[in-house]
Design a protein around this motif. Structure first.
Motif, PDB file in Angstrom:
ATOM      1  N   ALA A   8       0.829  -1.206   0.000  1.00 41.63           N
ATOM      2  CA  ALA A   8       0.000   0.000   0.000  1.00 41.63           C
ATOM      3  C   ALA A   8       0.863   1.255   0.000  1.00 41.63           C
ATOM      4  O   ALA A   8       0.549   2.237  -0.683  1.00 41.63           O
ATOM      5  N   THR A   9       1.958   1.227   0.743  1.00 43.89           N
ATOM      6  CA  THR A   9       2.881   2.357   0.764  1.00 43.89           C
ATOM      7  C   THR A   9       3.504   2.559  -0.607  1.00 43.89           C
ATOM      8  O   THR A   9       3.594   3.686  -1.104  1.00 43.89           O
ATOM      9  N   ILE A  10       3.931   1.471  -1.226  1.00 45.63           N
ATOM     10  CA  ILE A  10       4.517   1.562  -2.569  1.00 45.63           C
ATOM     11  C   ILE A  10       3.471   2.070  -3.569  1.00 45.63           C
ATOM     12  O   ILE A  10       3.774   2.904  -4.424  1.00 45.63           O
ATOM     13  N   GLY A  11       2.236   1.593  -3.454  1.00 46.64           N
ATOM     14  CA  GLY A  11       1.167   2.059  -4.332  1.00 46.64           C
ATOM     15  C   GLY A  11       0.905   3.550  -4.185  1.00 46.64           C
ATOM     16  O   GLY A  11       0.686   4.259  -5.167  1.00 46.64           O
ATOM     17  N   ALA A  12       0.946   4.040  -2.955  1.00 44.32           N
ATOM     18  CA  ALA A  12       0.739   5.469  -2.713  1.00 44.32           C
ATOM     19  C   ALA A  12       1.872   6.289  -3.316  1.00 44.32           C
ATOM     20  O   ALA A  12       1.640   7.325  -3.945  1.00 44.32           O
ATOM     21  N   ILE A  13       3.104   5.829  -3.166  1.00 47.61           N
ATOM     22  CA  ILE A  13       4.252   6.547  -3.712  1.00 47.61           C
ATOM     23  C   ILE A  13       4.176   6.589  -5.236  1.00 47.61           C
ATOM     24  O   ILE A  13       4.409   7.637  -5.857  1.00 47.61           O
ATOM     25  N   VAL A  14       3.823   5.467  -5.842  1.00 53.07           N
ATOM     26  CA  VAL A  14       3.717   5.417  -7.302  1.00 53.07           C
ATOM     27  C   VAL A  14       2.603   6.338  -7.793  1.00 53.07           C
ATOM     28  O   VAL A  14       2.777   7.068  -8.775  1.00 53.07           O
ATOM     29  N   MET A  15       1.466   6.330  -7.125  1.00 54.36           N
ATOM     30  CA  MET A  15       0.346   7.165  -7.543  1.00 54.36           C
ATOM     31  C   MET A  15       0.682   8.651  -7.416  1.00 54.36           C
ATOM     32  O   MET A  15       0.358   9.440  -8.303  1.00 54.36           O
ATOM     33  N   VAL A  16       1.357   9.049  -6.340  1.00 49.91           N
ATOM     34  CA  VAL A  16       1.761  10.443  -6.180  1.00 49.91           C
ATOM     35  C   VAL A  16       2.762  10.819  -7.273  1.00 49.91           C
ATOM     36  O   VAL A  16       2.687  11.904  -7.866  1.00 49.91           O
ATOM     37  N   GLY A  17       3.689   9.926  -7.567  1.00 48.82           N
ATOM     38  CA  GLY A  17       4.659  10.186  -8.630  1.00 48.82           C
ATOM     39  C   GLY A  17       3.992  10.336  -9.984  1.00 48.82           C
ATOM     40  O   GLY A  17       4.307  11.268 -10.742  1.00 48.82           O
ATOM     41  N   LEU A  18       3.072   9.444 -10.312  1.00 50.96           N
ATOM     42  CA  LEU A  18       2.357   9.532 -11.587  1.00 50.96           C
ATOM     43  C   LEU A  18       1.532  10.807 -11.676  1.00 50.96           C
ATOM     44  O   LEU A  18       1.491  11.466 -12.723  1.00 50.96           O
ATOM     45  N   TYR A  19       0.886  11.169 -10.579  1.00 54.40           N
ATOM     46  CA  TYR A  19       0.102  12.403 -10.577  1.00 54.40           C
ATOM     47  C   TYR A  19       0.984  13.611 -10.867  1.00 54.40           C
ATOM     48  O   TYR A  19       0.623  14.476 -11.673  1.00 54.40           O
ATOM     49  N   ASN A  20       2.143  13.671 -10.252  1.00 53.12           N
ATOM     50  CA  ASN A  20       3.015  14.825 -10.454  1.00 53.12           C
ATOM     51  C   ASN A  20       3.638  14.838 -11.844  1.00 53.12           C
ATOM     52  O   ASN A  20       3.855  15.913 -12.410  1.00 53.12           O
ATOM     53  N   ILE A  21       3.903  13.687 -12.426  1.00 53.51           N
ATOM     54  CA  ILE A  21       4.406  13.638 -13.800  1.00 53.51           C
ATOM     55  C   ILE A  21       3.340  14.157 -14.758  1.00 53.51           C
ATOM     56  O   ILE A  21       3.632  14.974 -15.644  1.00 53.51           O
ATOM     57  N   VAL A  22       2.114  13.702 -14.591  1.00 50.25           N
ATOM     58  CA  VAL A  22       1.018  14.167 -15.450  1.00 50.25           C
ATOM     59  C   VAL A  22       0.777  15.654 -15.253  1.00 50.25           C
ATOM     60  O   VAL A  22       0.577  16.388 -16.216  1.00 50.25           O
ATOM     61  N   ARG A  23       0.827  16.106 -14.015  1.00 49.05           N
ATOM     62  CA  ARG A  23       0.600  17.530 -13.721  1.00 49.05           C
ATOM     63  C   ARG A  23       1.660  18.401 -14.392  1.00 49.05           C
ATOM     64  O   ARG A  23       1.359  19.443 -14.959  1.00 49.05           O
ATOM     65  N   GLU A  24       2.908  17.975 -14.359  1.00 51.18           N
ATOM     66  CA  GLU A  24       3.984  18.733 -14.989  1.00 51.18           C
ATOM     67  C   GLU A  24       3.826  18.792 -16.502  1.00 51.18           C
ATOM     68  O   GLU A  24       4.093  19.823 -17.122  1.00 51.18           O
ATOM     69  N   ARG A  25       3.398  17.699 -17.107  1.00 46.92           N
ATOM     70  CA  ARG A  25       3.221  17.675 -18.564  1.00 46.92           C
ATOM     71  C   ARG A  25       2.052  18.550 -18.999  1.00 46.92           C
ATOM     72  O   ARG A  25       2.095  19.155 -20.055  1.00 46.92           O
ATOM     73  N   VAL A  26       1.007  18.607 -18.188  1.00 45.78           N
ATOM     74  CA  VAL A  26      -0.147  19.439 -18.531  1.00 45.78           C
ATOM     75  C   VAL A  26       0.213  20.918 -18.409  1.00 45.78           C
ATOM     76  O   VAL A  26      -0.227  21.744 -19.209  1.00 45.78           O
ATOM     77  N   LEU A  27       1.043  21.267 -17.440  1.00 49.74           N
ATOM     78  CA  LEU A  27       1.400  22.671 -17.222  1.00 49.74           C
ATOM     79  C   LEU A  27       2.359  23.208 -18.278  1.00 49.74           C
ATOM     80  O   LEU A  27       2.488  24.411 -18.425  1.00 49.74           O
TER      81      LEU A  27
END
Length: 84
Positions: free
Chosen positions: A64-83
């Protein structure tokens, strides 16, 4: 109890991700926390076999910890590409 632990773990990982990425915008911190909770719940429920209302195993918490870290990382990668 396991559900509460998964939510707290995800929120903590989202918040720590915001600190590590030096994000100071309140809405982005909240979104990181929510992404962490979502990742933690999805992976935690999947690895626990659907039993999340009772006790939680150490392996489930680790995944669950690894899943949370991956999801936060993916969110920030997508956010950076959109900006851009």
């Amino acid at each position: 109890m396991g559900l509460i632990i998964l939510i707290v773990t995800g929120a903590l990982m989202g918040w720590l991700g915001s600190i590590a990425l030096k994000i100071e915008d309140g809405r982005t911190i909240l979104r990181n926390v929510l992404a962490g909770i979502a990742g933690s719940l999805v992976v935690g429920i999947a690895t626990s076999g659907g039993v999340f209302l009772g006790a939680i195993r150490a392996g489930t918490l680790l995944w669950a910890t690894i899943g949370a870290i991956v999801m936060v990382g993916l969110y920030n990668i997508v956010r950076e590409r959109v900006l851009r």
